[in-house]
Design a protein around this motif. Sequence first.
Motif, PDB file in Angstrom:
ATOM      1  N   LYS A   7      33.257  44.736  40.663  1.00 19.23           N
ATOM      2  CA  LYS A   7      34.080  44.151  41.716  1.00 19.23           C
ATOM      3  C   LYS A   7      35.562  44.317  41.433  1.00 19.23           C
ATOM      4  CE  LYS A   7      30.684  40.793  43.356  1.00 19.23           C
ATOM      5  NZ  LYS A   7      30.351  39.363  43.542  1.00 19.23           N
ATOM      6  N   ARG A  11      38.131  48.466  45.878  1.00 24.91           N
ATOM      7  CA  ARG A  11      39.260  48.112  46.733  1.00 24.91           C
ATOM      8  C   ARG A  11      38.797  47.040  47.715  1.00 24.91           C
ATOM      9  NH1 ARG A  11      39.856  50.371  51.952  1.00 24.91           N
ATOM     10  NH2 ARG A  11      38.204  51.830  52.543  1.00 24.91           N
ATOM     11  N   ALA A  12      39.720  46.260  48.198  1.00 18.08           N
ATOM     12  CA  ALA A  12      39.397  45.184  49.130  1.00 18.08           C
ATOM     13  C   ALA A  12      39.602  45.660  50.565  1.00 18.08           C
ATOM     14  CB  ALA A  12      40.274  43.966  48.850  1.00 18.08           C
ATOM     15  N   GLN A  14      39.946  43.990  54.147  1.00 14.76           N
ATOM     16  CA  GLN A  14      40.152  42.666  54.752  1.00 14.76           C
ATOM     17  C   GLN A  14      39.643  42.648  56.184  1.00 14.76           C
ATOM     18  OE1 GLN A  14      43.443  39.972  53.783  1.00 14.76           O
ATOM     19  NE2 GLN A  14      44.167  40.329  55.869  1.00 14.76           N
ATOM     20  N   GLN A  34      34.990  46.092  48.673  1.00 14.78           N
ATOM     21  CA  GLN A  34      34.461  44.740  48.840  1.00 14.78           C
ATOM     22  C   GLN A  34      35.004  44.149  50.136  1.00 14.78           C
ATOM     23  OE1 GLN A  34      35.597  42.119  45.675  1.00 14.78           O
ATOM     24  NE2 GLN A  34      34.121  40.535  46.199  1.00 14.78           N
ATOM     25  N   ILE A  36      36.394  41.317  52.344  1.00 12.99           N
ATOM     26  CA  ILE A  36      37.122  40.066  52.133  1.00 12.99           C
ATOM     27  C   ILE A  36      37.493  39.487  53.488  1.00 12.99           C
ATOM     28  CG2 ILE A  36      39.150  38.985  51.099  1.00 12.99           C
ATOM     29  CD1 ILE A  36      37.265  40.137  49.032  1.00 12.99           C
ATOM     30  N   ASP A 139      28.960  39.576  49.260  1.00 11.55           N
ATOM     31  CA  ASP A 139      29.526  39.425  47.923  1.00 11.55           C
ATOM     32  C   ASP A 139      28.438  39.181  46.881  1.00 11.55           C
ATOM     33  OD1 ASP A 139      32.008  39.209  46.312  1.00 11.55           O
ATOM     34  OD2 ASP A 139      31.292  37.172  45.954  1.00 11.55           O
TER      35      ASP A 139
END
Length: 521
Positions: A7, A11-12, A14, A34, A36, A139
């Motif tokens: 994790k 990269r996130a 959004q 991931q 978010i 998640d």
Amino acid sequence: MHPADIKKTQRAVQFDQGRLQIEDIADIANGKAQAILSDDPKFRAAIARGADFLDRLLREDGIIYGVTTGYGDSCTVVVPPELIAELPHHLFTYHGCGLGEYLTPAQTRAVMATRLASLSKGFSGVSVELLEQIARLLDAGLLPLIPSEGSVGASGDLTPLSYLAAVLCGEREVWRDGVQVPAEQALREAGIKPIRLRPKEGLAIMNGTAVMTALACLAYDRAAYLTKLTTRITAMASFALDGNAHHFDETLFSVKPHPGMQQVAGWLRQDLDCEQTERNGKRLQDRYSIRCAPHVIGVLADALPFFRQSIENELNSANDNPIIDAEGERVLHGGHFYGGHIAFAMDGMKNAVANLADLLDRQMALLVDSRYNHGLPANLSGAEGSRAAINHGLKALQISASAWTAEALKLTMPASVFSRSTECHNQDKVSMGTIAARDCLRVLELTEQVVAALLISVRQGVALRLRVQPDAALHASLSDMMEVLGKDVALIVEDRRLEPDLRVLLERIRSQAWELYAPQN
């Protein structure tokens, strides 16, 4: 690597009311990113306004489709106030009738992220808690088991998405680390409390295009890579066949201004010696599968921007029914669940991709046939001397490639023209978008198998061309490709089982292991 460490390297992406790209969904699906959920108070307030508006309508005895009425053709049935809270549970329960293979974990992550994207637009009347629950499951790696068959693509992907709705509530089954586990057990062990769906939330989750759109995102990613890889294979086939690189001349292609086709020809010029003397003992005109390769590959290359626009517009849409306009305080009944744009994109993509398989199949037919391969051994056998009599080279591989090509071509019948009237003629015109997307993924799978066969063929063909013409000039890009292919596929001298080689190459293709055609400055 420990999951926590994985994790940290992701990269996130959004999720809010901003615009997402195909690559965001593909990266989440493939574990590179991931999901978010935005914690911006303005975003969360915008989501909450829709749910609050619906609550107020219910207190005022407003009539809302799928909230105070039955579903579909049953919209004339009024639900008693005391039963409204039970309605969402009934919706996902009676839609639990999917069959076929389950979506893969990667496909399921893509579906969950795609539905989260749509609900985050703020026009579905759902709670922030519902969005958080989807993000929690992603998640935690708890992925609903979703049967792939049972959607007609309007009202959206009702049956497959019912499995997401059920798991959010702790029902049915999930994938957890590749193992099937009851959802109730998996959520409990992950410390996640099942939710109870609010009045509109079952409809909001299920009445949309998330499955077909998610699969389309994954298909696009693979098709875009195949345009480059098929071009590289064509360059190697042209070299192996002692082809005429003047077929890809820049001035020649300037007079037919399809930009994707011109790009493919430009890539071929990077790989081949286009400065050679016009004839130089070569055939004046190569056969179509070489000479017209930019015109075949270019169809897909030119269609990709359109496909991207259609897929990303759907990805960034609120596509359930009814749409909740909290600002204007209106409930808008429409048909945004209809997946026509995705259906058309997937029907078009599978056609263009299957044509790549057919192109490569024809190139292989030239490579293995000593009547057309300009001095190479029959079947591209690397055996010499007396042992040449018992070795058969790529004879069987060409048969398999032809079989895969035929199956890919068979699947190009457009799914979107097979609309069926369903649900008491309420859903009397449907998109078939999910079937089109599944067909497209299967065509991609078969085409990638043909690509793997051609990688073996051109690796063999180039090596044999250099054997019979040691002075032939191999450009750096093709020399580099020969080097990386040589690490996976040894030259075939004595007959051997090629399935292991093919499976290694398929893994390389699907992981997009090779960097191809960097942008030119």
